[in-house]
Write a protein that holds these residues in place. Structure first.
Motif, PDB file in Angstrom:
ATOM      1  N   ALA A 247     -63.648  24.560 -48.919  1.00 32.43           N
ATOM      2  CA  ALA A 247     -64.866  23.743 -48.933  1.00 32.43           C
ATOM      3  C   ALA A 247     -64.769  22.648 -49.984  1.00 32.43           C
ATOM      4  N   ALA A 248     -64.220  23.015 -51.170  1.00 31.25           N
ATOM      5  CA  ALA A 248     -64.072  22.010 -52.230  1.00 31.25           C
ATOM      6  C   ALA A 248     -63.087  20.928 -51.813  1.00 31.25           C
ATOM      7  N   GLN A 249     -61.970  21.354 -51.196  1.00 25.31           N
ATOM      8  CA  GLN A 249     -60.967  20.390 -50.762  1.00 25.31           C
ATOM      9  C   GLN A 249     -61.528  19.465 -49.677  1.00 25.31           C
ATOM     10  N   THR A 250     -62.239  20.025 -48.737  1.00 22.54           N
ATOM     11  CA  THR A 250     -62.790  19.202 -47.653  1.00 22.54           C
ATOM     12  C   THR A 250     -63.900  18.291 -48.157  1.00 22.54           C
ATOM     13  N   GLU A 251     -64.644  18.789 -49.150  1.00 20.92           N
ATOM     14  CA  GLU A 251     -65.704  17.933 -49.717  1.00 20.92           C
ATOM     15  C   GLU A 251     -65.094  16.715 -50.399  1.00 20.92           C
ATOM     16  N   HIS A 252     -64.009  16.945 -51.160  1.00 24.49           N
ATOM     17  CA  HIS A 252     -63.335  15.820 -51.825  1.00 24.49           C
ATOM     18  C   HIS A 252     -62.772  14.851 -50.788  1.00 24.49           C
ATOM     19  N   ALA A 253     -62.156  15.419 -49.742  1.00 31.53           N
ATOM     20  CA  ALA A 253     -61.605  14.564 -48.686  1.00 31.53           C
ATOM     21  C   ALA A 253     -62.718  13.790 -47.981  1.00 31.53           C
ATOM     22  N   ALA A 254     -63.864  14.451 -47.785  1.00 34.18           N
ATOM     23  CA  ALA A 254     -64.991  13.780 -47.127  1.00 34.18           C
ATOM     24  C   ALA A 254     -65.525  12.641 -47.982  1.00 34.18           C
ATOM     25  N   GLN A 255     -65.572  12.864 -49.303  1.00 32.75           N
ATOM     26  CA  GLN A 255     -66.033  11.810 -50.207  1.00 32.75           C
ATOM     27  C   GLN A 255     -65.103  10.610 -50.159  1.00 32.75           C
ATOM     28  N   GLN A 256     -63.792  10.926 -50.167  1.00 35.43           N
ATOM     29  CA  GLN A 256     -62.833   9.823 -50.101  1.00 35.43           C
ATOM     30  C   GLN A 256     -62.961   9.064 -48.778  1.00 35.43           C
ATOM     31  N   ALA A 257     -63.168   9.838 -47.690  1.00 32.38           N
ATOM     32  CA  ALA A 257     -63.307   9.186 -46.382  1.00 32.38           C
ATOM     33  C   ALA A 257     -64.556   8.324 -46.335  1.00 32.38           C
ATOM     34  N   ARG A 258     -65.667   8.811 -46.913  1.00 27.05           N
ATOM     35  CA  ARG A 258     -66.899   8.020 -46.941  1.00 27.05           C
ATOM     36  C   ARG A 258     -66.721   6.749 -47.756  1.00 27.05           C
ATOM     37  N   HIS A 259     -66.019   6.908 -48.899  1.00 21.82           N
ATOM     38  CA  HIS A 259     -65.776   5.732 -49.753  1.00 21.82           C
ATOM     39  C   HIS A 259     -64.907   4.711 -49.036  1.00 21.82           C
ATOM     40  N   ALA A 260     -63.882   5.245 -48.337  1.00 20.51           N
ATOM     41  CA  ALA A 260     -63.001   4.333 -47.601  1.00 20.51           C
ATOM     42  C   ALA A 260     -63.769   3.634 -46.481  1.00 20.51           C
ATOM     43  N   ALA A 261     -64.672   4.350 -45.839  1.00 21.67           N
ATOM     44  CA  ALA A 261     -65.458   3.756 -44.754  1.00 21.67           C
ATOM     45  C   ALA A 261     -66.385   2.679 -45.286  1.00 21.67           C
ATOM     46  N   GLU A 262     -67.010   2.947 -46.427  1.00 22.97           N
ATOM     47  CA  GLU A 262     -67.907   1.952 -47.024  1.00 22.97           C
ATOM     48  C   GLU A 262     -67.141   0.702 -47.454  1.00 22.97           C
ATOM     49  N   THR A 263     -65.958   0.951 -47.995  1.00 18.17           N
ATOM     50  CA  THR A 263     -65.128  -0.196 -48.421  1.00 18.17           C
ATOM     51  C   THR A 263     -64.728  -1.039 -47.227  1.00 18.17           C
ATOM     52  N   ALA A 264     -64.302  -0.349 -46.171  1.00 16.95           N
ATOM     53  CA  ALA A 264     -63.884  -1.066 -44.965  1.00 16.95           C
ATOM     54  C   ALA A 264     -65.046  -1.842 -44.363  1.00 16.95           C
ATOM     55  N   ARG A 265     -66.226  -1.236 -44.384  1.00 12.70           N
ATOM     56  CA  ARG A 265     -67.399  -1.918 -43.838  1.00 12.70           C
ATOM     57  C   ARG A 265     -67.730  -3.180 -44.654  1.00 12.70           C
ATOM     58  N   ALA A 266     -67.625  -3.009 -45.971  1.00 14.14           N
ATOM     59  CA  ALA A 266     -67.921  -4.149 -46.842  1.00 14.14           C
ATOM     60  C   ALA A 266     -66.940  -5.286 -46.616  1.00 14.14           C
TER      61      ALA A 266
END
Length: 281
Positions: A247-266
């Motif tokens: 759960a901790a590993q997937t949460e970190h991966a999810a955060q990175q994915a969200r950050h990458a998505a926000e960056t790409a959107r920007a």
């Protein structure tokens, strides 16, 4: 493995080894997907010491088992037909055979590494006499799955004892024979009374032994359940720790994915804004 082979194995084991071996057989049946067989094996009861010795005798001496059963049939028929001469002869054979077989049971128990005492050997003799007197008792004993010692009917035992006693006495005059007959009848009644008292006392012993045996089996089962529960708890804790790490590993991966998505959107939005501004000029 089937029920017969499992029972033959279990009932030739010493009573102290019975529960452990039964549990192993049940687990083997469950592992093979045979739930019905597992339930049948689990229902097998642990034998008393004397019953175990009797079972050893059955499995080791099949010819003697058949011999005793035939003798019992002859004795019961002689009783029904009041064939006194034949009854005396068969009664003597009964005494000899029962003594020999009970001694053989004692030797077999000793060879198995678990000698039995006089009390247990006496119960083996009682079981053999019960098999002589009652066909149902004979069937139970001959199955090799005896759980507790059997008790012969009081009337059968008393009549046989009185017959042996009367046959050992010297001949008497007719007028004394009538008095002797009354003495025999009185002796039979007395023997029957004492046998009934013994049967009641023995029944109490058997009930107490059965209750203790059930408690011991229950204690063993609870101990096994406790060990199984502790092991299950350990596994569940391990599973929980692994789940938490995942759960901790997937949460970190999810955060990175969200950050990458926000960056790409920007990034995607910035060029579009510039293009619109240039067209306005």
């Amino acid at each position: 493995m089937d029920l017969n082979s499992a029972a033959e194995e279990l009932y030739t084991l010493h009573p102290t080894e019975f529960v452990r071996a039964r549990t192993a057989c049940v687990e083997e049946a469950l592992a093979a997907g045979r739930a019905t067989l597992a339930a049948e094996i689990a229902a097998l009861k642990r034998p008393t010491l004397s019953a175990w010795a009797g079972n050893l005798l059955v499995h080791s001496e099949p010819r003697q088992v058949a011999r005793l059963i035939r003798l019992g049939e002859g004795l019961r028929r002689a009783h029904q037909e009041c064939a006194r001469t034949q009854l005396r002869r068969l009664s003597r054979q009964q005494h000899t055979l029962v003594a020999a077989l009970s001694e053989q049971a004692r030797l077999l128990a000793a060879e198995a590494g678990h000698p039995i005492g006089q009390a247990a050997q006496h119960k083996v003799e009682q079981t053999l006499r019960a098999a002589l007197a009652d066909p149902e008792a004979a069937e139970k004993w001959a199955s090799g799955r005896l759980v507790k010692a059997l008790t012969p009917p009081a009337a059968f035992t008393a009549a046989t004892a009185a017959l042996n006693e009367s046959s050992a006495r010297p001949a008497v005059a007719p007028h004394r024979a009538r008095g002797g007959k009354r003495e025999v009848e009185a002796a039979v009644q007395q023997a029957r009374k004492r046998q009934e008292e013994h049967d009641q006392a023995q029944a109490e012993v058997e009930r107490a032994e059965a209750a203790l045996r059930e408690l011991q089996e229950r204690a063993t089962e609870l101990t096994q359940q406790l060990h199984a529960t502790v092991e299950l708890r350990r596994r569940m804790r391990n599973d929980l720790e692994q789940a938490r790490r995942r759960a901790a590993q997937t949460e970190h991966a999810a955060q990175q994915a969200r950050h990458a998505a926000e960056t790409a959107r920007a990034r995607a939005e910035r060029p579009a804004s510039r293009g619109t501004h240039r067209q306005g000029r």
